[in-house]
Write a protein that holds these residues in place. Sequence first.
Motif, PDB file in Angstrom:
ATOM      1  N   GLY A   1       0.803  -1.213   0.000  1.00 52.89           N
ATOM      2  CA  GLY A   1       0.000   0.000   0.000  1.00 52.89           C
ATOM      3  C   GLY A   1       0.837   1.264   0.000  1.00 52.89           C
ATOM      4  N   LYS A   2       1.993   1.241   0.681  1.00 55.42           N
ATOM      5  CA  LYS A   2       2.865   2.421   0.720  1.00 55.42           C
ATOM      6  C   LYS A   2       3.600   2.640  -0.594  1.00 55.42           C
ATOM      7  N   GLU A   3       4.071   1.560  -1.186  1.00 52.61           N
ATOM      8  CA  GLU A   3       4.894   1.675  -2.387  1.00 52.61           C
ATOM      9  C   GLU A   3       4.069   1.769  -3.665  1.00 52.61           C
ATOM     10  N   LEU A   4       2.920   1.120  -3.693  1.00 55.70           N
ATOM     11  CA  LEU A   4       2.152   1.016  -4.939  1.00 55.70           C
ATOM     12  C   LEU A   4       0.693   1.328  -4.653  1.00 55.70           C
ATOM     13  N   ALA A   5       0.308   2.565  -4.903  1.00 55.04           N
ATOM     14  CA  ALA A   5      -1.079   2.978  -4.661  1.00 55.04           C
ATOM     15  C   ALA A   5      -1.957   2.637  -5.859  1.00 55.04           C
ATOM     16  N   GLY A   6      -3.234   2.418  -5.598  1.00 57.54           N
ATOM     17  CA  GLY A   6      -4.190   2.174  -6.668  1.00 57.54           C
ATOM     18  C   GLY A   6      -4.193   0.766  -7.218  1.00 57.54           C
ATOM     19  N   ILE A   7      -3.605  -0.193  -6.492  1.00 51.89           N
ATOM     20  CA  ILE A   7      -3.544  -1.588  -6.933  1.00 51.89           C
ATOM     21  C   ILE A   7      -4.229  -2.447  -5.883  1.00 51.89           C
ATOM     22  N   GLY A   8      -5.095  -3.343  -6.340  1.00 48.79           N
ATOM     23  CA  GLY A   8      -5.769  -4.266  -5.429  1.00 48.79           C
ATOM     24  C   GLY A   8      -5.011  -5.574  -5.324  1.00 48.79           C
ATOM     25  N   PHE A   9      -4.955  -6.131  -4.120  1.00 47.26           N
ATOM     26  CA  PHE A   9      -4.217  -7.365  -3.882  1.00 47.26           C
ATOM     27  C   PHE A   9      -5.123  -8.404  -3.233  1.00 47.26           C
ATOM     28  N   ASN A  10      -4.928  -9.636  -3.634  1.00 47.99           N
ATOM     29  CA  ASN A  10      -5.637 -10.761  -3.042  1.00 47.99           C
ATOM     30  C   ASN A  10      -4.607 -11.805  -2.612  1.00 47.99           C
ATOM     31  N   PHE A  11      -4.648 -12.182  -1.336  1.00 43.74           N
ATOM     32  CA  PHE A  11      -3.714 -13.156  -0.784  1.00 43.74           C
ATOM     33  C   PHE A  11      -4.438 -14.482  -0.582  1.00 43.74           C
ATOM     34  N   SER A  12      -3.859 -15.533  -1.105  1.00 43.59           N
ATOM     35  CA  SER A  12      -4.433 -16.855  -0.945  1.00 43.59           C
ATOM     36  C   SER A  12      -3.295 -17.877  -0.960  1.00 43.59           C
ATOM     37  N   GLN A  13      -3.638 -19.139  -1.213  1.00 40.76           N
ATOM     38  CA  GLN A  13      -2.660 -20.203  -1.380  1.00 40.76           C
ATOM     39  C   GLN A  13      -2.854 -20.836  -2.750  1.00 40.76           C
ATOM     40  N   TYR A  14      -1.833 -21.516  -3.239  1.00 37.24           N
ATOM     41  CA  TYR A  14      -1.852 -21.964  -4.627  1.00 37.24           C
ATOM     42  C   TYR A  14      -3.033 -22.893  -4.914  1.00 37.24           C
ATOM     43  N   ILE A  15      -3.142 -23.989  -4.164  1.00 34.14           N
ATOM     44  CA  ILE A  15      -4.221 -24.946  -4.417  1.00 34.14           C
ATOM     45  C   ILE A  15      -5.566 -24.341  -4.044  1.00 34.14           C
ATOM     46  N   GLN A  16      -5.623 -23.654  -2.926  1.00 34.89           N
ATOM     47  CA  GLN A  16      -6.863 -23.042  -2.474  1.00 34.89           C
ATOM     48  C   GLN A  16      -7.406 -22.060  -3.511  1.00 34.89           C
ATOM     49  N   ASP A  17      -6.542 -21.247  -4.096  1.00 39.63           N
ATOM     50  CA  ASP A  17      -6.980 -20.258  -5.080  1.00 39.63           C
ATOM     51  C   ASP A  17      -7.535 -20.938  -6.329  1.00 39.63           C
ATOM     52  N   ASN A  18      -6.872 -21.998  -6.781  1.00 38.38           N
ATOM     53  CA  ASN A  18      -7.350 -22.692  -7.984  1.00 38.38           C
ATOM     54  C   ASN A  18      -8.693 -23.368  -7.754  1.00 38.38           C
ATOM     55  N   ILE A  19      -8.889 -23.933  -6.561  1.00 42.45           N
ATOM     56  CA  ILE A  19     -10.169 -24.575  -6.263  1.00 42.45           C
ATOM     57  C   ILE A  19     -11.280 -23.543  -6.177  1.00 42.45           C
ATOM     58  N   GLU A  20     -11.019 -22.434  -5.495  1.00 39.16           N
ATOM     59  CA  GLU A  20     -12.041 -21.396  -5.368  1.00 39.16           C
ATOM     60  C   GLU A  20     -12.409 -20.803  -6.720  1.00 39.16           C
ATOM     61  N   GLU A  21     -11.414 -20.604  -7.583  1.00 41.05           N
ATOM     62  CA  GLU A  21     -11.702 -20.064  -8.907  1.00 41.05           C
ATOM     63  C   GLU A  21     -12.466 -21.077  -9.755  1.00 41.05           C
ATOM     64  N   GLY A  22     -12.133 -22.363  -9.589  1.00 42.22           N
ATOM     65  CA  GLY A  22     -12.857 -23.386 -10.342  1.00 42.22           C
ATOM     66  C   GLY A  22     -14.300 -23.530  -9.896  1.00 42.22           C
ATOM     67  N   LEU A  23     -14.569 -23.323  -8.592  1.00 41.18           N
ATOM     68  CA  LEU A  23     -15.928 -23.465  -8.075  1.00 41.18           C
ATOM     69  C   LEU A  23     -16.804 -22.274  -8.402  1.00 41.18           C
ATOM     70  N   SER A  24     -16.247 -21.053  -8.232  1.00 39.58           N
ATOM     71  CA  SER A  24     -17.069 -19.852  -8.378  1.00 39.58           C
ATOM     72  C   SER A  24     -16.803 -19.088  -9.667  1.00 39.58           C
ATOM     73  N   GLY A  25     -15.652 -19.337 -10.304  1.00 39.24           N
ATOM     74  CA  GLY A  25     -15.298 -18.582 -11.498  1.00 39.24           C
ATOM     75  C   GLY A  25     -14.787 -17.194 -11.204  1.00 39.24           C
ATOM     76  N   VAL A  26     -14.528 -16.892  -9.927  1.00 36.26           N
ATOM     77  CA  VAL A  26     -14.076 -15.571  -9.503  1.00 36.26           C
ATOM     78  C   VAL A  26     -12.697 -15.705  -8.898  1.00 36.26           C
ATOM     79  N   LYS A  27     -11.835 -14.752  -9.196  1.00 36.44           N
ATOM     80  CA  LYS A  27     -10.464 -14.785  -8.694  1.00 36.44           C
ATOM     81  C   LYS A  27     -10.422 -14.202  -7.282  1.00 36.44           C
ATOM     82  N   GLY A  28     -10.813 -14.982  -6.298  1.00 30.14           N
ATOM     83  CA  GLY A  28     -10.798 -14.522  -4.916  1.00 30.14           C
ATOM     84  C   GLY A  28     -11.668 -15.403  -4.044  1.00 30.14           C
ATOM     85  N   ALA A  29     -11.407 -15.355  -2.722  1.00 28.94           N
ATOM     86  CA  ALA A  29     -12.170 -16.193  -1.800  1.00 28.94           C
ATOM     87  C   ALA A  29     -13.588 -15.673  -1.617  1.00 28.94           C
TER      88      ALA A  29
END
Length: 264
Positions: free
Chosen positions: A211-239
């Motif tokens: 947030g301090k170095e790069l303003a105006g960028i959204g970030f999503n933190f997840s885990q590799y397998i968890q992110d792929n499963i969530e995206e496969g289930l909902s079609g959305v890049k995020g929990a």
Amino acid sequence: MLEVDRAIFFSAAITVAAFVPLFTMQGVEGQIFNPMARTYGFALAGALLATFTVTPVLASMLLPRHIKEVETLVVRGLRALYSPALHWSLTHRKVCVGLGVGFLALTGLLIPRLGTEFLPALEEGNLWIRASMPPTISLEAAMPTVTKLREILLGHPEVITVVSQHGRPDNGSDAAGFFNAEFFVPLKPFDEWSPGMTKEKLVEDLQNEFGKELAGIGFNFSQYIQDNIEEGLSGVKGANSVKIIGPDLAKLEQIAELILHEMD
């Protein structure tokens, strides 16, 4: 105990034979939940079948006709403790029933705090970070941002390395544009981390630095397998996601801005 071991062997054999074809099922939900549920059912069915077929035959062949029952030292010790406790419980029925009802009520009070997750979050030992830059940004303009993010991540001693992908793949399987950058960040074992440092604190520190170095960028933190499963289930890049559907695009944008404002 031999017949029990044989029953376990035949049950395991039936389970393995039934489990292999289930890997051919399609879909994320099918590959996660159906094999587990069906394998458990086949295991119980195999154990039940072995109990009524294999176990009696093995018992008649291997066990002697006349069995002498002898109590071991452990059983005698347990009986010496259990018998007085049982006698006291039968003598003081109201006290025992009251204690049981009290513990049952206490358990009922704890039920709302149990949560509703079917599967707990598994620790994968990595971070999968997605950076969403302005949609109109070009590949060249986004490269300094990606480089800066890599430098920040590598500046933390808990991080082993950083693998990033920017834009969409060459085969066109992902519709993301140059505004999307994803980072795979393997982490060192937790026992090698600094005292007091946790994964939650690491994520919080990274969010503050980003947030301090790069303003105006959204970030999503997840885990590799968890992110792929969530995206496969909902079609959305995020929990967490909210889908808004309707014919009026301006109204949908207004609702989306209100939701984002509430989330912030």
